[in-house]
Design a protein around this motif. Structure first.
Motif, PDB file in Angstrom:
ATOM      1  N   UNK A  17       0.830  -1.211   0.000  1.00 59.28           N
ATOM      2  CA  UNK A  17       0.000   0.000   0.000  1.00 59.28           C
ATOM      3  C   UNK A  17       0.862   1.256   0.000  1.00 59.28           C
ATOM      4  N   UNK A  18       1.918   1.201   0.812  1.00 57.94           N
ATOM      5  CA  UNK A  18       2.822   2.345   0.902  1.00 57.94           C
ATOM      6  C   UNK A  18       3.509   2.583  -0.443  1.00 57.94           C
ATOM      7  N   UNK A  19       3.933   1.478  -1.063  1.00 58.22           N
ATOM      8  CA  UNK A  19       4.606   1.586  -2.355  1.00 58.22           C
ATOM      9  C   UNK A  19       3.674   2.143  -3.418  1.00 58.22           C
ATOM     10  N   UNK A  20       2.395   1.699  -3.393  1.00 54.52           N
ATOM     11  CA  UNK A  20       1.507   2.205  -4.441  1.00 54.52           C
ATOM     12  C   UNK A  20       1.229   3.690  -4.217  1.00 54.52           C
ATOM     13  N   UNK A  21       1.206   4.124  -2.954  1.00 55.19           N
ATOM     14  CA  UNK A  21       1.050   5.564  -2.706  1.00 55.19           C
ATOM     15  C   UNK A  21       2.262   6.326  -3.255  1.00 55.19           C
ATOM     16  N   UNK A  79      -5.416  12.511  -2.424  1.00 66.07           N
ATOM     17  CA  UNK A  79      -4.258  11.700  -2.024  1.00 66.07           C
ATOM     18  C   UNK A  79      -4.066  11.711  -0.507  1.00 66.07           C
ATOM     19  N   UNK A  80      -4.214  12.892   0.084  1.00 65.61           N
ATOM     20  CA  UNK A  80      -3.981  12.989   1.530  1.00 65.61           C
ATOM     21  C   UNK A  80      -5.112  12.319   2.309  1.00 65.61           C
ATOM     22  N   UNK A  81      -6.361  12.722   1.988  1.00 59.22           N
ATOM     23  CA  UNK A  81      -7.499  12.227   2.771  1.00 59.22           C
ATOM     24  C   UNK A  81      -7.814  10.767   2.421  1.00 59.22           C
ATOM     25  N   UNK A  82      -7.722  10.441   1.148  1.00 55.96           N
ATOM     26  CA  UNK A  82      -8.122   9.111   0.707  1.00 55.96           C
ATOM     27  C   UNK A  82      -7.062   8.038   0.878  1.00 55.96           C
ATOM     28  N   UNK A  83      -5.792   8.420   0.788  1.00 55.43           N
ATOM     29  CA  UNK A  83      -4.729   7.417   0.838  1.00 55.43           C
ATOM     30  C   UNK A  83      -3.802   7.585   2.051  1.00 55.43           C
ATOM     31  N   UNK A  88      -1.633   6.128   7.464  1.00 57.79           N
ATOM     32  CA  UNK A  88      -0.975   6.614   8.677  1.00 57.79           C
ATOM     33  C   UNK A  88      -1.747   6.188   9.919  1.00 57.79           C
ATOM     34  N   UNK A  89      -3.079   6.245   9.818  1.00 57.18           N
ATOM     35  CA  UNK A  89      -3.888   5.898  10.982  1.00 57.18           C
ATOM     36  C   UNK A  89      -3.722   4.421  11.346  1.00 57.18           C
ATOM     37  N   UNK A  90      -3.569   3.566  10.318  1.00 60.54           N
ATOM     38  CA  UNK A  90      -3.290   2.151  10.610  1.00 60.54           C
ATOM     39  C   UNK A  90      -2.002   1.992  11.410  1.00 60.54           C
ATOM     40  N   UNK A  91      -1.015   2.812  11.091  1.00 59.39           N
ATOM     41  CA  UNK A  91       0.288   2.687  11.749  1.00 59.39           C
ATOM     42  C   UNK A  91       0.254   3.192  13.183  1.00 59.39           C
TER      43      UNK A  91
END
Ligand SMILES: [Cu+2]
Length: 312
Positions: A17-21, A79-83, A88-91
């Protein structure tokens, strides 16, 4: 785009997920770079002196650039709100239960990484800054019953795969940054703070080493000390020239070449590292540790061995 960015192998559950962002952000940057570049060239041509001999104090009436900016702002908000924010919240919010995780305290110092494991009882013993010595870099109080089975390592981090790893990160002296590139982890270690982070490793060091394997010509010079041979090489008289996981030395290379072997399979002996990602002093370059990502069985065995040292 992902290939173009040269991202390292991903060995964590949240990595894709991080990579696709990262990929999406780079696409946006590419569009912006080309778009604004072309727009700049257009304005140079459109408002050239020969066509506009006298300065115009009212400016252009066209709204195109405004629309462009609004569109870019909308994409950035998405990008910020959707991805970015959900990731970040998961982390930082969705921490797994410590019961289901491998919990490690990591304390950075100039220039080493100290890791503290709770041992069999699963409880971290008392530590005291006054007890810190070269032999006891974490200041573990062995008088404390909870500390009796505690294990520590220096510049070596061990964890099992496929279950969460929770790390409580702190620093003894200056700001360091705990980076595990292949596990897509990077977090500053700040003196006086205890910062939690978590991730789920999905590949063992063995698997990573296998997937990194490449062919190297035996005519090449061995420039690095941390290369491992990744196959067994037998000479014509069935002597073993090199076995899998041997360190690759220039002598081995010369020997293999003499035997007529043109290329060999090699990989990094330690494919995963902790790297300090913060310029923390003159010895910053040597502030690195090896990471052993293992099967649960391998990890349990490692704990047994470490625990047996404590008995002595
Ligand atoms: Cu550092």
């Amino acid at each position: 785009m992902k290939e173009l960015l040269g991202l390292p192998i991903d060995a964590s559950a949240h990595g894709p997920e991080l990579d696709s962002l990262t990929v999406i952000v780079h696409w946006l940057m590419l569009v912006l770079f080309v778009g604004w570049g072309l727009y700049f060239l257009y304005t140079l041509f459109r408002f050239r002196q020969s066509r506009n001999p006298v300065a115009n104090y009212h400016g252009t009436k066209s709204k195109i650039s405004t629309y462009g900016e609004v569109a870019v702002a909308i994409v950035e908000i998405v990008l910020i709100v959707g991805f970015a924010v959900p990731l970040w919240s998961q982390r930082v919010d969705d921490f797994p239960d410590e019961k289901d995780a491998t919990v490690i305290r990591v304390v950075a110092e100039q220039f080493a990484w100290n890791a503290h494991y709770a041992g069999k009882d699963g409880i971290f013993g008392r530590t005291d800054i006054k007890l810190v010595t070269a032999e006891n870099p974490l200041g573990i109080d062995r008088e404390d019953p909870d500390a009796k089975d505690d294990i520590f390592t220096i510049n070596n981090l061990n964890f099992p795969v496929n279950k969460p790893v929770i790390i409580y990160l702190s620093s003894k002296d200056v700001i360091h940054s705990f980076g595990l590139p292949l596990f897509r982890v990077k977090q500053d270690a700040i003196p006086g703070e205890r910062i939690p982070l978590w991730f789920i490793p999905t590949m063992t060091s063995d698997e990573i080493r296998e997937s990194m394997t490449w062919e190297m010509s035996t005519s090449d010079t061995v420039r690095y000390q941390n290369l491992a041979v990744m196959d067994n090489y037998i000479g014509t008289d069935s002597t073993v020239l090199a076995s899998k996981r041997d360190f690759l030395t220039q002598e081995t290379m010369d020997l293999l070449k003499q035997t007529g072997i043109e290329s060999i399979k090699v990989s990094m002996d330690v494919p995963t590292e902790i790297a300090c990602a913060q310029l923390c002093g003159l010895g910053h370059f040597r502030m690195r540790g090896s990471v052993n990502s293992m099967t649960q069985q391998g990890f349990d065995e490692w704990l047994e061995v470490e625990a047996s040292y404590l008995q002595q």
